[in-house]
Write an enzyme that holds these catalytic residues in place. Structure first.
Site, PDB file in Angstrom:
ATOM      1  N   LYS A  78       0.828  -1.202   0.000  1.00  0.00           N
ATOM      2  CA  LYS A  78       0.000   0.000   0.000  1.00  0.00           C
ATOM      3  C   LYS A  78       0.869   1.261   0.000  1.00  0.00           C
ATOM      4  O   LYS A  78       1.925   1.286   0.630  1.00  0.00           O
ATOM      5  CB  LYS A  78      -0.905  -0.034   1.229  1.00  0.00           C
ATOM      6  CG  LYS A  78      -1.989   1.042   1.280  1.00  0.00           C
ATOM      7  CD  LYS A  78      -2.860   0.814   2.503  1.00  0.00           C
ATOM      8  CE  LYS A  78      -3.918   1.886   2.697  1.00  0.00           C
ATOM      9  NZ  LYS A  78      -4.742   1.634   3.901  1.00  0.00           N
ATOM     10  N   SER A 153      -9.430   1.612   3.566  1.00  0.00           N
ATOM     11  CA  SER A 153      -8.588   2.396   2.698  1.00  0.00           C
ATOM     12  C   SER A 153      -7.581   1.576   1.892  1.00  0.00           C
ATOM     13  O   SER A 153      -6.889   2.131   1.036  1.00  0.00           O
ATOM     14  CB  SER A 153      -7.839   3.441   3.537  1.00  0.00           C
ATOM     15  OG  SER A 153      -6.981   2.825   4.481  1.00  0.00           O
ATOM     16  N   SER A 177      -9.641  -0.909   7.621  1.00  0.00           N
ATOM     17  CA  SER A 177      -9.144  -0.616   6.268  1.00  0.00           C
ATOM     18  C   SER A 177      -8.479  -1.771   5.547  1.00  0.00           C
ATOM     19  O   SER A 177      -8.205  -1.679   4.349  1.00  0.00           O
ATOM     20  CB  SER A 177      -8.169   0.569   6.323  1.00  0.00           C
ATOM     21  OG  SER A 177      -8.858   1.767   6.587  1.00  0.00           O
TER      22      SER A 177
END
Length: 456
Positions: A78, A153, A177
């Site tokens: 990420k 997220s 997330s």
């Protein structure tokens, strides 16, 4: 099967016997990316040339017997997990694009194990949304239905995993997330015990963990990334739990009503109930329980995070503040109405949430619940409520374990009538991360309705 769809455990076995090379695998992964990325928009800063070079180096290590635990396995990270030389925009156009000077602990451990980090993945604005909406990245979409969100997220990580951009993808989680996008994309997603994977820049509730198609792959990634790092004062030494679980006699708390937030879709209730039935048939003792958290707890958390985000945004130069997503600016605009007492009470409510979870584990071994009360919502929405004033109505099942620091993992529990994945969440006592993944693996292998991964 395309090499891009093989699990990490399958790839490592083929590398070991010489039937497949990391060079072949990365080419299939990059071909998959070329085919699907224009629709999914899951990646940030892909590095095909660097990936090919790393795969060649891995091939040599396999030949000379010096391979690592993840050698040659394609991995994404990420974008808010720093990798040397790549800026960390945090999903927003308001961030100055300064290249990171070093790998964050998790990325460093992956590289040391021989993983081929071929790209970063997208995230929404400051990681504060459970969608892919961002002023910096293109809108990430769900491979099961591109009109729907992949969640957030860890939006790009989930989309990449479901689409078969290789087997292991690494996300972050402060309120759901990892688990929310994993649930909406049919994946296993683990939020570990707080500190088990060093994050480098810790704060309340933040964790790093894997999103994968299978629980054994998540366990493998967890073990590689785990351990103390001096850059993270909250990180802890390696744990000694194992990837196994005895379902017979397991005390399972079945939580079907979060007590706050969006109402639970009946299809979600049915899917999670079916997972409970699988465990009960195997000898687990399943008891329905009443809600763990309250409206005051969730609202208190909102107040604390709102003032924290408002403080960060206020520190930006005016021209950069104007670039922040309008929905985020609207959410933090009310922070000035909060008193010091409001914020302190909000912080205290986070502690009350943690204590409430701890009380459940004095009686039960596992808490089984939905990951989210709803299935994936339209991709263009920042929030499922479409209301910046109500940003957290969908995280009541996930956020308690961030505050209590307990590990929690997702596993697919079924499908909606429209074919969208429905995730179940398994939360367990501290330091039993691998046990949670073993239980997820049990449910995954005993699920009646299995479907092929999406190909768009």
């Amino acid at each position: 099967m395309n090499l891009a769809d093989l699990t990490a455990t399958e790839l490592l076995a083929k590398y070991r016997d010489g039937s497949v090379s990391p060079v072949e695998v990365i080419e299939d992964v990059l071909t998959r990316v070329d085919q699907l990325e224009p629709q999914l928009c899951a990646l940030y800063a892909p590095d095909p040339a660097g990936a090919r070079a790393a795969a060649h180096e891995s091939e040599l290590r396999w030949r000379d017997g010096t391979s690592g635990a993840l050698d040659g396995v394609p991995v994404t990270v990420k974008e808010n997990i720093a990798t040397r030389g790549t800026p960390v925009p945090q999903g927003t156009a308001a961030t100055a694009l300064t290249p990171a000077t070093e790998d964050a602990p998790a990325a460093a451990r992956l590289r040391a194990a021989g993983a081929v980090i071929f790209s970063k993945t997208t995230m929404p604005e400051y990681g504060m949304l459970s969608s892919g909406v961002s002023t910096f990245h293109r809108l990430t979409r769900n491979p099961w239905d591109v009109t729907k969100t992949a969640g957030g997220s860890s939006a790009g990580a989930a989309a990449a995993a479901a689409a078969g951009y290789g087997p292991i993808h690494v996300g972050t989680d402060i309120g759901g997330s990892i688990r929310l996008p994993a649930g909406w994309c049919g994946l296993v997603g683990l939020k570990p015990t707080h500190g088990r994977i060093a994050v480098g820049n810790p704060y309340a509730g933040r964790a790093i963990g894997p999103l994968t198609r299978t629980a054994p792959d998540a366990a493998l990634a967890l073990q590689v990334m785990s351990g103390y790092d001096p850059r993270d004062h909250t990180s802890i030494p390696l744990a000694s739990d194992v990837f196994e679980v005895d379902v017979e006699g397991l005390r399972v708390a079945l939580l079907l009503d979060a007590g706050v937030g969006l109402p639970v879709d009946p299809e979600v209730t049915a899917a999670v109930s079916s997972a409970a039935a699988v465990l009960e048939k195997a000898g687990a003792i399943v008891d329905p329980i009443t809600p763990i958290i309250t409206r005051d707890m969730l609202d208190g958390l909102d107040r604390f995070w709102r003032i924290r985000s408002a403080t960060d945004i206020a520190a930006l130069p005016e021209e950069r503040r104007a670039k922040v997503l309008p929905q985020i600016r609207e959410w933090v605009s009310t922070a000035s109405d909060l008193t010091a007492s409001d914020v302190f009470d909000g912080y205290s409510q986070m502690g009350a949430m943690a204590a409430a979870v701890g009380r459940v584990f004095t009686t039960y071994d596992v808490i089984l619940s939905p990951v989210a009360p709803i299935t994936a919502f339209p991709a263009e929405l920042a929030y499922p409520t479409d209301d910046p004033g109500k940003p957290f109505e969908h995280i009541a099942f996930t956020v308690p374990y961030n505050m209590s620091q307990h590990p929690a993992t997702t596993v697919n529990a079924g499908w909606s009538t429209s074919g969208l994945p429905i995730g179940a969440q398994l939360a367990v006592p501290h330091h039993q991360d691998l046990r949670a993944l073993a239980l997820a693996d049990y449910l995954d292998t005993h699920r009646a309705d299995t479907r092929p991964w999406p190909t768009l």
